[in-house]
Design a protein around this motif. Structure first.
Motif, PDB file in Angstrom:
ATOM      1  N   HIS A   1       0.809  -1.222   0.000  1.00 11.96           N
ATOM      2  CA  HIS A   1       0.000   0.000   0.000  1.00 11.96           C
ATOM      3  C   HIS A   1       0.841   1.270   0.000  1.00 11.96           C
ATOM      4  O   HIS A   1       0.394   2.305  -0.494  1.00 11.96           O
ATOM      5  N   VAL A   2       2.042   1.222   0.544  1.00 17.77           N
ATOM      6  CA  VAL A   2       2.896   2.411   0.521  1.00 17.77           C
ATOM      7  C   VAL A   2       3.174   2.828  -0.924  1.00 17.77           C
ATOM      8  O   VAL A   2       3.176   4.020  -1.244  1.00 17.77           O
ATOM      9  N   SER A   3       3.374   1.838  -1.793  1.00 21.44           N
ATOM     10  CA  SER A   3       3.576   2.139  -3.214  1.00 21.44           C
ATOM     11  C   SER A   3       2.255   2.366  -3.931  1.00 21.44           C
ATOM     12  O   SER A   3       2.155   3.221  -4.824  1.00 21.44           O
TER      13      SER A   3
ATOM     14  N   ASP B   1       7.700   7.162   3.744  1.00 28.14           N
ATOM     15  CA  ASP B   1       7.612   7.067   5.201  1.00 28.14           C
ATOM     16  C   ASP B   1       6.373   7.773   5.740  1.00 28.14           C
ATOM     17  O   ASP B   1       5.741   7.297   6.698  1.00 28.14           O
ATOM     18  N   HIS B   2       6.015   8.904   5.143  1.00 28.32           N
ATOM     19  CA  HIS B   2       4.786   9.584   5.565  1.00 28.32           C
ATOM     20  C   HIS B   2       3.567   8.681   5.357  1.00 28.32           C
ATOM     21  O   HIS B   2       2.689   8.590   6.221  1.00 28.32           O
ATOM     22  N   MET B   3       3.504   8.022   4.190  1.00 28.29           N
ATOM     23  CA  MET B   3       2.371   7.134   3.931  1.00 28.29           C
ATOM     24  C   MET B   3       2.379   5.952   4.880  1.00 28.29           C
ATOM     25  O   MET B   3       1.320   5.519   5.370  1.00 28.29           O
ATOM     26  N   ALA B   4       3.558   5.395   5.171  1.00 25.16           N
ATOM     27  CA  ALA B   4       3.636   4.253   6.084  1.00 25.16           C
ATOM     28  C   ALA B   4       3.103   4.613   7.464  1.00 25.16           C
ATOM     29  O   ALA B   4       2.356   3.856   8.085  1.00 25.16           O
ATOM     30  N   ARG B   5       3.475   5.789   7.958  1.00 19.18           N
ATOM     31  CA  ARG B   5       3.019   6.201   9.290  1.00 19.18           C
ATOM     32  C   ARG B   5       1.524   6.510   9.305  1.00 19.18           C
ATOM     33  O   ARG B   5       0.789   6.087  10.216  1.00 19.18           O
TER      34      ARG B   5
ATOM     35  N   GLY C   1       7.666  -0.316   6.651  1.00 21.10           N
ATOM     36  CA  GLY C   1       7.297   0.644   5.618  1.00 21.10           C
ATOM     37  C   GLY C   1       7.725   0.149   4.245  1.00 21.10           C
ATOM     38  O   GLY C   1       8.017   0.953   3.349  1.00 21.10           O
ATOM     39  N   GLN C   2       7.736  -1.175   4.082  1.00 23.31           N
ATOM     40  CA  GLN C   2       8.294  -1.751   2.855  1.00 23.31           C
ATOM     41  C   GLN C   2       7.516  -1.321   1.619  1.00 23.31           C
ATOM     42  O   GLN C   2       6.299  -1.128   1.658  1.00 23.31           O
TER      43      GLN C   2
ATOM     44  N   ALA D   1      17.286   2.592  14.912  1.00 23.32           N
ATOM     45  CA  ALA D   1      16.905   4.003  14.743  1.00 23.32           C
ATOM     46  C   ALA D   1      15.677   4.296  15.599  1.00 23.32           C
ATOM     47  O   ALA D   1      14.597   3.749  15.360  1.00 23.32           O
ATOM     48  N   GLU D   2      15.829   5.159  16.565  1.00 26.56           N
ATOM     49  CA  GLU D   2      14.790   5.394  17.576  1.00 26.56           C
ATOM     50  C   GLU D   2      13.461   5.823  16.981  1.00 26.56           C
ATOM     51  O   GLU D   2      12.394   5.454  17.487  1.00 26.56           O
ATOM     52  N   HIS D   3      13.501   6.610  15.912  1.00 29.16           N
ATOM     53  CA  HIS D   3      12.264   7.158  15.360  1.00 29.16           C
ATOM     54  C   HIS D   3      11.871   6.477  14.035  1.00 29.16           C
ATOM     55  O   HIS D   3      11.208   7.073  13.189  1.00 29.16           O
ATOM     56  N   SER D   4      12.223   5.229  13.865  1.00 33.90           N
ATOM     57  CA  SER D   4      11.957   4.509  12.621  1.00 33.90           C
ATOM     58  C   SER D   4      10.501   4.068  12.523  1.00 33.90           C
ATOM     59  O   SER D   4       9.748   4.079  13.501  1.00 33.90           O
ATOM     60  N   ILE D   5      10.142   3.643  11.327  1.00 31.90           N
ATOM     61  CA  ILE D   5       8.794   3.090  11.093  1.00 31.90           C
ATOM     62  C   ILE D   5       8.558   1.874  11.979  1.00 31.90           C
ATOM     63  O   ILE D   5       7.462   1.679  12.517  1.00 31.90           O
TER      64      ILE D   5
END
Length: 540
Positions: free
Chosen positions: A332-334, A344-348, A370-371, A438-442
Motif C-alpha cells: 500500500h505504501v507504493s 515514510d509519511h504514507m507508512a506512518r 514501511g516496505q 533508529a529510535e524514530h523509525s517506522i
C-alpha cells in the motif's frame, strides 16, 4: 468473556519469503520459528501462515496436493509442532491458510476422479459435458486468463477451475467432499492450531444448473488477466449454499476452545461488504471476514468510511477484519504513493489509520518496515498471471520478495543461498536491524501504535461514529467505557487546519500540533484527541 480475536492484530507470514533456514533460497518453518521474537516484539496477537502443505507450487502453495502434511520445501510436521509451541510460548496464536475450494490436479482425489465417470471419486470435482459445438459448458472466466473450464480427454468432459487449469474446483454439492474437507480441518485443530484463514471463502459452491453469467451492468474490465469484472458473477460463486457449509465448519470449530476463522471474500466494492456481513452474521458462521475493499487503489475518506459504515449497516452483529496489504496486491505504501508526501509519511499515516479502525486488524510481513513494492524484470518473475500477461500485468511477485533482516548480510540475512525472488537495494535499506537501531523509525512507530491501540478501551472496543468533514479529512469518534477518542487523518500532501469547539488533549503517537483549540495537521498528518464531552470540528 470477550474472545481473543475481537481485539487482535494479525501478522501475515508468507513462508517462502520470511526466513530461509536450510540455505535453499526458500523460507521454511524453522526459519519462521527463529524469527518469531521479532513478530512478538511488535505486540501482535496472532500469525497467519500462507499455505505450507504439499503442493507442486504452480501457484505457490495455493494448489494443495495433500491437506494433512507439510511440504518438504518448508519442513516437517515436527517442525510445524515446534513452531506452534514456540509461538504459544511467546503468546502468539497461529492460524493457517486453508485452500478448500480447489486442489492441485496432482491431488490423489483428482487423479482418481479424472479416470472415469463412474469411479468412487468421479463426482468429487465439477465435471460437465461440452456444449453441442464442443465449447465450455458456461461462459465463466478464470482469474488467470481464459475460460474457467479445461477439457479432459480421458473423461471427455470439462472440469471447472477458477484459477489455473492445474487447480480444479471441488464439488461441494457432494456430501462426501464436505465431510472429507471437514476431516482435514479437524486434523489441524487436533494438532493445536488456533484457527483458519479461509482462502476464496465465497467460491465453494457453483450453480448446479450451470447457468452462464450475464454481462456486468456497471463495472468495466479492470485487469488484462481478470475478465470477472466483465460479468455479474451470479452463478460461479457466492452461491446461497455457501452459508450451509460455513455453518458446518463453525460447528466443528466450536468443539474446540478459542478457535477463530477469518474468510477471504473474493470481491471488491460494496458487494464485498455485503458478503462480509452475510458470512459473519449471527454466531454460527464465520467469526470474521475481510475483502479486497481496502486492498485496491481507492484512497479517499469517502471510500474508507463507506467500507466501515457499509459493514456496520449490513452486519450489526458481525465482525470485520481490515487490512491494507497482503500477498496478492501491491504494497500500500507504493499503491497510494500519489497521495503521499513520502513513502515514510504514507507508512506512518496508514498505520495510524488502520490501527484506529473498529474490528480486527491485519498487517503483512514487511509492512512494519514501511516496505515498498519491488520492481522486477520479466526474467525475475514467478507469478503465473505476470508470466502470461506481461507487461500489462506485473503480477504479485513485487509484494512477495523476501524479508530483509540484516542490512550488511548476504541477501539481507534472508538466506545464504540464492533467494527464490531477488532481494534488491531499495528493500534492503529498510532492513530490520537498521530500523531497530533508529529510535524514530517506522518499525518503532508500529510498535508504539499497536501498544497504544491495545491499551485503549476506545480503540479496541469502542463503537465508531463518523464526523462529516470535507475531503481530504477522515475523522471519527470511538467511545468505550470512560474513554472517548476522536481520530483525524489527513489523506493529502497539503496542510490542514481544524478548529475544535471545546478542549481536547493530543494523545498517543501523532504528528499534529494543538495550539489552544486549533489543530494543525501537516501533509499525511494524523491525531488522536482525547476528550470528555461532545467535540465538534470546524474547517476553514
Amino acid at each position: 468473556m470477550r474472545e481473543w480475536w475481537r481485539d487482535a492484530v494479525i501478522y501475515q507470514i508468507y513462508p517462502r519469503s520470511f526466513q530461509d533456514d536450510n540455505g535453499d533460497g526458500i523460507g521454511d518453518l524453522k526459519g519462521i520459528t527463529r524469527r518469531l521474537d521479532h513478530v512478538a516484539s511488535l505486540g501482535v496477537d496472532c500469525i497467519w501462515l500462507s499455505p505450507i502443505f504439499p503442493s507442486p507450487q504452480k501457484d505457490m502453495g495455493y494448489d494443495v496436493s495433500d491437506y494433512t502434511d507439510i511440504d518438504p520445501l518448508f519442513g516437517t510436521l515436527d517442525d510445524f509442532d515446534a513452531l506452534i509451541a514456540r509461538a504459544h510460548e511467546l503468546g502468539l496464536k497461529v492460524i493457517t491458510d486453508q485452500v478448500l475450494s480447489h486442489t492441485s490436479d496432482q491431488h490423489p482425489w483428482f487423479t482418481q476422479s479424472r479416470l472415469s465417470r463412474d469411479n468412487a471419486k468421479s463426482d468429487w470435482y465439477v465435471w460437465a459435458d461440452p456444449l453441442p459445438d464442443g465449447s465450455p459448458p458456461t461462459n465463466w472466466h478464470s482469474h488467470f486468463g481464459g475460460p474457467a473450464w479445461e477439457f479432459d480427454p480421458q473423461r471427455g468432459q470439462y472440469y471447472l477451475h477458477h484459477f489455473l487449469a492445474s487447480q480444479p474446483d471441488l464439488n461441494f454439492h457432494n456430501p462426501d467432499v464436505v465431510n472429507a474437507i471437514l476431516d482435514t480441518c479437524k486434523f489441524w485443530l487436533d494438532r493445536g492450531l488456533d484457527g483458519f484463514r479461509l482462502d476464496t471463502v465465497n467460491y465453494y459452491f457453483h450453480d448446479q444448473k450451470l447457468r452462464s453469467n450475464p454481462p456486468a451492468q456497471t463495472r468495466p474490465q479492470v485487469m488484462a488477466t481478470d475478465l470477472y469484472g466483465m460479468q455479474e458473477n451470479l452463478y460461479n460463486k457466492t452461491r446461497p449454499e455457501n452459508l450451509g457449509f460455513l455453518e458446518k465448519l463453525r460447528a466443528l470449530t466450536d468443539r474446540y476452545d478459542n478457535i477463530m476463522m477469518v474468510g477471504e471474500v473474493g470481491e471488491m466494492g460494496g458487494k464485498s461488504i455485503r458478503i462480509m456481513g452475510d458470512y459473519t452474521a449471527g454466531t454460527n458462521r464465520l467469526h470474521m471476514a475481510y475483502s479486497f475493499a481496502m486492498l485496491g487503489p481507492d484512497y479517499s475518506p469517502d471510500h474508507f468510511r463507506s467500507c466501515i459504515e457499509g459493514f456496520q449497516q449490513g452486519a450489526p452483529d458481525g465482525h470485520p477484519k481490515w487490512s491494507f496489504s497482503n500477498h496478492d496486491v501491491p504494497r500500500h505504501v507504493s499503491r497510494w504513493a500519489d497521495h503521499a508526501v513520502s513513502d515514510d509519511h504514507m507508512a506512518r499515516l496508514s498505520c495510524a489509520m488502520l490501527m484506529a479502525f473498529e474490528g480486527t486488524i491485519g498487517i503483512y510481513q514487511g509492512e512494519e518496515l514501511g516496505q515498498i513494492e519491488t520492481e522486477l524484470t520479466y526474467d525475475e518473475l514467478t507469478d503465473p498471471p505476470a508470466l502470461r500477461f506481461w507487461p500489462a500485468v506485473k503480477g504479485r511477485d513485487g509484494c512477495r520478495t523476501p524479508m530483509v533482516w540484516e542490512r550488511d548480510a548476504s541477501h539481507a540475512g534472508f538466506s545464504i543461498g540464492t533467494p527464490w525472488l531477488p532481494v534488491k537495494a531499495p528493500q534492503i535499506m529498510r532492513a530490520v536491524d537498521t530500523l531497530d537501531a533508529a529510535e524514530h523509525s517506522i518499525l518503532h512507530f508500529y510498535r508504539k501504535v499497536i501498544a497504544f491501540r491495545k491499551a485503549s478501551a476506545a480503540l479496541t472496543r469502542g463503537k465508531t461514529r463518523f464526523i462529516d468533514l470535507p475531503d481530504p479529512l477522515l475523522a471519527f469518534t470511538r467511545t468505550a467505557e470512560t474513554q472517548t477518542l476522536t481520530c483525524i487523518f489527513n489523506l493529502s500532501k497539503d496542510d490542514q487546519r481544524i478548529h475544535l469547539d471545546d478542549t481536547a488533549t493530543l494523545t498517543g503517537p501523532q504528528n499534529a500540533t494543538l495550539t489552544g483549540q486549533d489543530l494543525h495537521l501537516p501533509g499525511n498528518g494524523f491525531a488522536y484527541l482525547e476528550h470528555t464531552g461532545p467535540l465538534s470540528l470546524l474547517t476553514d
